[in-house]
Motif scaffolding. Structure first.
Motif, PDB file in Angstrom:
ATOM      1  N   ILE A   6       1.047  -1.322   0.028  1.00 40.28           N
ATOM      2  CA  ILE A   6      -0.014  -0.135   0.272  1.00 40.28           C
ATOM      3  C   ILE A   6       0.823   1.193  -0.253  1.00 40.28           C
ATOM      4  O   ILE A   6       0.612   2.182  -1.102  1.00 40.28           O
ATOM      5  N   ARG A  71       0.525   0.619  -4.180  1.00 37.58           N
ATOM      6  CA  ARG A  71      -1.027   0.037  -5.188  1.00 37.58           C
ATOM      7  C   ARG A  71      -2.665   1.051  -5.873  1.00 37.58           C
ATOM      8  O   ARG A  71      -2.443   0.600  -6.517  1.00 37.58           O
ATOM      9  N   THR A 100     -11.095   2.898  -3.198  1.00 33.93           N
ATOM     10  CA  THR A 100     -10.601   2.205  -2.167  1.00 33.93           C
ATOM     11  C   THR A 100      -9.253   1.813  -1.839  1.00 33.93           C
ATOM     12  O   THR A 100      -8.638   2.077  -0.178  1.00 33.93           O
ATOM     13  N   GLU A 101      -8.464   1.772  -2.792  1.00 33.76           N
ATOM     14  CA  GLU A 101      -7.450   2.127  -2.323  1.00 33.76           C
ATOM     15  C   GLU A 101      -6.580   3.196  -1.816  1.00 33.76           C
ATOM     16  O   GLU A 101      -5.160   3.367  -1.275  1.00 33.76           O
ATOM     17  N   LYS A 103      -8.276   5.025   0.385  1.00 33.15           N
ATOM     18  CA  LYS A 103      -9.310   5.357   1.433  1.00 33.15           C
ATOM     19  C   LYS A 103      -7.345   4.015   2.152  1.00 33.15           C
ATOM     20  O   LYS A 103      -7.313   3.978   3.230  1.00 33.15           O
ATOM     21  N   ASN A 104      -7.381   3.478   1.824  1.00 33.00           N
ATOM     22  CA  ASN A 104      -6.027   2.288   2.838  1.00 33.00           C
ATOM     23  C   ASN A 104      -5.214   2.672   2.392  1.00 33.00           C
ATOM     24  O   ASN A 104      -4.414   2.936   3.327  1.00 33.00           O
ATOM     25  N   GLN A 107      -5.293   5.486   5.296  1.00 34.59           N
ATOM     26  CA  GLN A 107      -5.710   4.933   6.347  1.00 34.59           C
ATOM     27  C   GLN A 107      -3.598   4.768   6.453  1.00 34.59           C
ATOM     28  O   GLN A 107      -3.139   4.472   7.945  1.00 34.59           O
ATOM     29  N   LYS A 108      -3.170   4.414   5.999  1.00 31.53           N
ATOM     30  CA  LYS A 108      -1.800   3.865   6.361  1.00 31.53           C
ATOM     31  C   LYS A 108      -0.985   4.594   6.536  1.00 31.53           C
ATOM     32  O   LYS A 108       0.481   4.711   7.441  1.00 31.53           O
TER      33      LYS A 108
END
Length: 120
Positions: A6, A71, A100-101, A103-104, A107-108
């Protein structure tokens, strides 16, 4: 193909000569600009504006990779390549993956302590 990470923070910092302050500034701009770019990508897809879809996909690919978002960059590259070939059969799924990525990645970045300057 191996699963992309990610976030490759180490590589991104290396590209910025290890300067976390510059990295943080770039991350803030990226996180502030990307939601609008994602929205514009959705609009371009919905109106079949393939040149804009291609250009914006390239933009997300480049900007996400500059902060180590591997990603997200990979999904954007797939959409960019597909739109360059006028192949939009998987575009809707790719656009969902972009969200989605993103958001990921956010988060990371939060886990790494880089979202303290941002407000939702």
């Amino acid at each position: 193909m191996a699963e992309e990470k990610i976030l490759d923070l180490e590589a991104a910092l290396t590209d910025m000569a290890g300067d976390r302050e510059i990295y943080e500034e770039v991350v803030v701009v990226f996180l502030n600009d990307t939601p609008n770019t994602l929205s514009d990508i959705s609009s371009a897809y919905n109106t079949s504006d393939i040149p804009t879809l291609n250009r914006l996909s390239h933009s997300i690919k480049s900007s996400s990779r500059s902060i180590g978002g591997l990603r997200l960059g990979a999904v954007a590259e797939k959409l960019e390549n597909d739109s360059a070939r006028d192949n939009l059969s998987n575009a809707e799924n790719s656009i969902k993956e972009l969200y989605t990525e993103f958001k990921n990645l956010k988060q990371k970045l939060a886990e790494e302590g880089f979202l303290t300057q941002l407000t939702e």
